[in-house]
Write an enzyme that holds these catalytic residues in place. Structure first.
Site, short mmCIF file in Angstrom:
data_model
loop_
_atom_site.label_atom_id
_atom_site.label_comp_id
_atom_site.label_asym_id
_atom_site.label_seq_id
_atom_site.Cartn_x
_atom_site.Cartn_y
_atom_site.Cartn_z
N ILE A 20 54.95 41.11 27.17
CA ILE A 20 55.21 40.46 28.46
C ILE A 20 53.92 40.40 29.27
O ILE A 20 53.33 41.45 29.57
CB ILE A 20 56.28 41.24 29.26
N THR A 21 53.48 39.22 29.65
CA THR A 21 52.28 39.12 30.48
C THR A 21 52.68 39.21 31.96
O THR A 21 53.82 38.92 32.32
CB THR A 21 51.50 37.81 30.22
N GLY A 22 51.73 39.62 32.77
CA GLY A 22 52.02 39.74 34.21
C GLY A 22 53.08 40.81 34.45
O GLY A 22 53.94 40.66 35.31
N ALA A 23 52.99 41.90 33.67
CA ALA A 23 54.04 42.92 33.73
C ALA A 23 53.74 44.01 34.75
O ALA A 23 54.45 45.01 34.82
CB ALA A 23 54.22 43.53 32.33
N SER A 25 53.73 43.59 38.04
CA SER A 25 54.43 43.45 39.32
C SER A 25 55.55 42.43 39.21
O SER A 25 55.69 41.74 38.19
CB SER A 25 53.43 43.10 40.43
N GLY A 26 56.36 42.36 40.26
CA GLY A 26 57.35 41.30 40.42
C GLY A 26 58.28 41.08 39.23
O GLY A 26 58.84 42.03 38.66
N TYR A 176 49.64 24.28 41.85
CA TYR A 176 50.71 25.15 41.35
C TYR A 176 51.82 24.32 40.69
O TYR A 176 52.24 24.61 39.58
CB TYR A 176 51.27 25.99 42.49
N1 LIG Z 1 58.35 34.62 42.97
C1 LIG Z 1 58.95 33.43 42.90
O1 LIG Z 1 59.70 33.00 43.79
C2 LIG Z 1 58.70 32.56 41.70
C3 LIG Z 1 59.38 31.32 41.63
C4 LIG Z 1 59.17 30.51 40.53
C5 LIG Z 1 58.32 30.93 39.53
N2 LIG Z 1 57.68 32.12 39.62
C6 LIG Z 1 56.78 32.52 38.50
O2 LIG Z 1 57.12 33.82 38.07
C7 LIG Z 1 55.99 34.41 37.41
C8 LIG Z 1 55.81 35.84 37.90
O3 LIG Z 1 55.39 35.79 39.26
P1 LIG Z 1 55.88 36.82 40.35
O4 LIG Z 1 56.65 36.05 41.36
O5 LIG Z 1 56.50 38.01 39.74
O6 LIG Z 1 54.48 37.17 41.06
P2 LIG Z 1 53.60 38.48 41.12
O7 LIG Z 1 54.36 39.63 41.63
O8 LIG Z 1 52.36 38.07 41.85
O9 LIG Z 1 53.24 38.74 39.59
C9 LIG Z 1 52.31 37.95 38.90
C10 LIG Z 1 51.80 38.74 37.71
O10 LIG Z 1 50.79 37.94 37.05
C11 LIG Z 1 49.64 38.75 36.87
N3 LIG Z 1 48.41 37.97 36.84
C12 LIG Z 1 47.96 37.09 37.77
N4 LIG Z 1 46.74 36.64 37.41
C13 LIG Z 1 46.42 37.24 36.23
C14 LIG Z 1 45.29 37.19 35.38
N5 LIG Z 1 44.22 36.46 35.66
N6 LIG Z 1 45.31 37.95 34.26
C15 LIG Z 1 46.36 38.73 33.99
N7 LIG Z 1 47.46 38.83 34.75
C16 LIG Z 1 47.48 38.09 35.87
C17 LIG Z 1 49.65 39.68 38.08
O11 LIG Z 1 48.79 40.77 37.84
P3 LIG Z 1 48.20 41.66 39.06
O12 LIG Z 1 49.26 42.69 39.36
O13 LIG Z 1 46.96 42.23 38.49
O14 LIG Z 1 47.96 40.73 40.22
C18 LIG Z 1 51.12 40.04 38.12
O15 LIG Z 1 51.42 41.04 37.16
C19 LIG Z 1 54.80 33.48 37.71
O16 LIG Z 1 54.54 32.68 36.60
C20 LIG Z 1 55.32 32.64 38.88
O17 LIG Z 1 54.68 31.39 38.94
C21 LIG Z 1 57.84 32.96 40.68
#
Ligand SMILES: NC(=O)c1ccc[n+]([C@@H]2O[C@H](COP(=O)([O-])OP(=O)(O)OC[C@H]3O[C@@H](n4cnc5c(N)ncnc54)[C@H](OP(=O)(O)O)[C@@H]3O)[C@@H](O)[C@H]2O)c1
Length: 292
Positions: A20-23, A25-26, A176
């Protein structure tokens, strides 16, 4: 009637390896938590050791018997994506589920070490490249699954082939939504190319979820995100469709779908344009030095 969890998920996640990437946070952390609590072997990818180890410790605390590992890679760097794929394959003989989840939104145009616009690089090219580099192990582990986290913002996206990376004009929201439309186009094209391989590819919109996404965004968009965050879904709720696509028997063998709230939904007209999908594939292959 709602089926019991064990029946829906087959109770077989214990044999599965999930990356899982981006694991850190969130939604990604909640997805890792969800799959680990089902007994899967979870490999969390983060770019920062401190945040990664904190997330890993949190999961271990909630599921003490979980098998959870951390691998570090900055997904804005293609060298680091290659390194991640190599490290993963050295450590694990199989991969059952790849969840491409990491994502960013940036109010200003920032370029990566490879000289690419960051939103396009992290939200689209990293999914494209990492998937390609892991396809051999996914195919060898079939039936296996690829889950790409898109967004409802795909509806507002267009693929601007004349200015894919916002060099002529950059707006964070436009970059985005383009990247999220790219995720859907990529998923559908990937599913077509993987037909008959036993590897499925689906994407999803997680809903509007209170996470770190948009924390660094300035202006009206940043203000709106921060103001509305307390009213948004929890990351656990937001991860439900990712966990469903990664694990449920209900979607075993289904591929090429866009899911919202654990049900297939119709994505934008543009996302179904196969000429755009093929052209995007070719440009992405060129930008990641892969054969088209
Ligand atoms: N939140 C919403 O309402 C929403 C709605 C639609 C889609 N999404 C999608 O859901 C997915 C998860 O986002 P989230 O809302 O959970 O946001 P988030 O809390 O900001 O999590 C994003 C994750 O991606 C990682 N990341 C960002 N840049 C990176 C890089 N260069 N290399 C490696 N890891 C990287 C972050 O790592 P760090 O902890 O190091 O920053 C974090 O683990 C994203 O694709 C987002 O577009 C979210």
């Amino acid at each position: 009637m709602e089926r019991p969890e064990t029946e829906k998920y087959g109770g077989a996640m214990g044999e599965k390896v999930c990356l899982i990437t981006g694991a850190t946070s969130g939604i990604g952390k909640a997805t890792a938590m969800g799959l680990a609590s089902m007994g899967a072997s979870v490999v969390m990818v983060g770019r920062d050791r401190g945040r990664g180890e904190a997330a890993l410790a949190e999961i271990k605390e909630k599921s003490p018997n979980a098998s959870v590992d951390l691998m570090l890679a900055d997904l804005s760097s293609q060298d680091e994506i290659h390194g991640l794929a190599d490290n993963f394959k050295e450590a694990y003989p199989r991969l059952d589920v790849l969840v491409n989840n990491a994502g960013v939104i940036r109010s200003k145009r920032i370029t990566t070490a490879d000289g690419l616009e960051t939103t396009f690089a992290v939200n689209h090219l990293a999914y494209f490249l990492l998937t390609d580099l892991l396809l051999d192990v996914l195919k060898a582990s079939a039936p296996s699954r690829i889950v790409n986290v898109a967004s409802g913002e795909q509806r507002n996206g267009t693929i601007d082939f004349d200015d894919l990376q916002g060099e002529k004009g950059y707006k964070g929201a436009k970059a985005y939504s383009q990247s999220k439309l790219a995720t859907v186009l990529f998923t559908y094209e990937l599913a077509r190319r993987l037909e008959g391989s036993g590897v499925s590819a689906n994407c999803l919109h997680p809903g509007v979820v209170g996470t770190n996404l948009g924390s660094g965004v300035t202006g009206a968009l940043g203000f709106t995100v921060r103001t509305l965050r307390p009213l948004m879904k929890s990351p656990e709720k937001g991860a439900e469709t990712s966990v469903y696509l990664a694990s449920s028997l209900e979607v075993e063998g289904s591929s090429g779908g866009y899911f919202v709230k654990k049900a297939e939904a119709r994505s934008s007209e543009a996302s179904h344009d196969q000429r755009i999908a093929r052209r995007l594939w070719e440009v992405s292959a060129e930008l990641t030095n892969l054969p088209a």
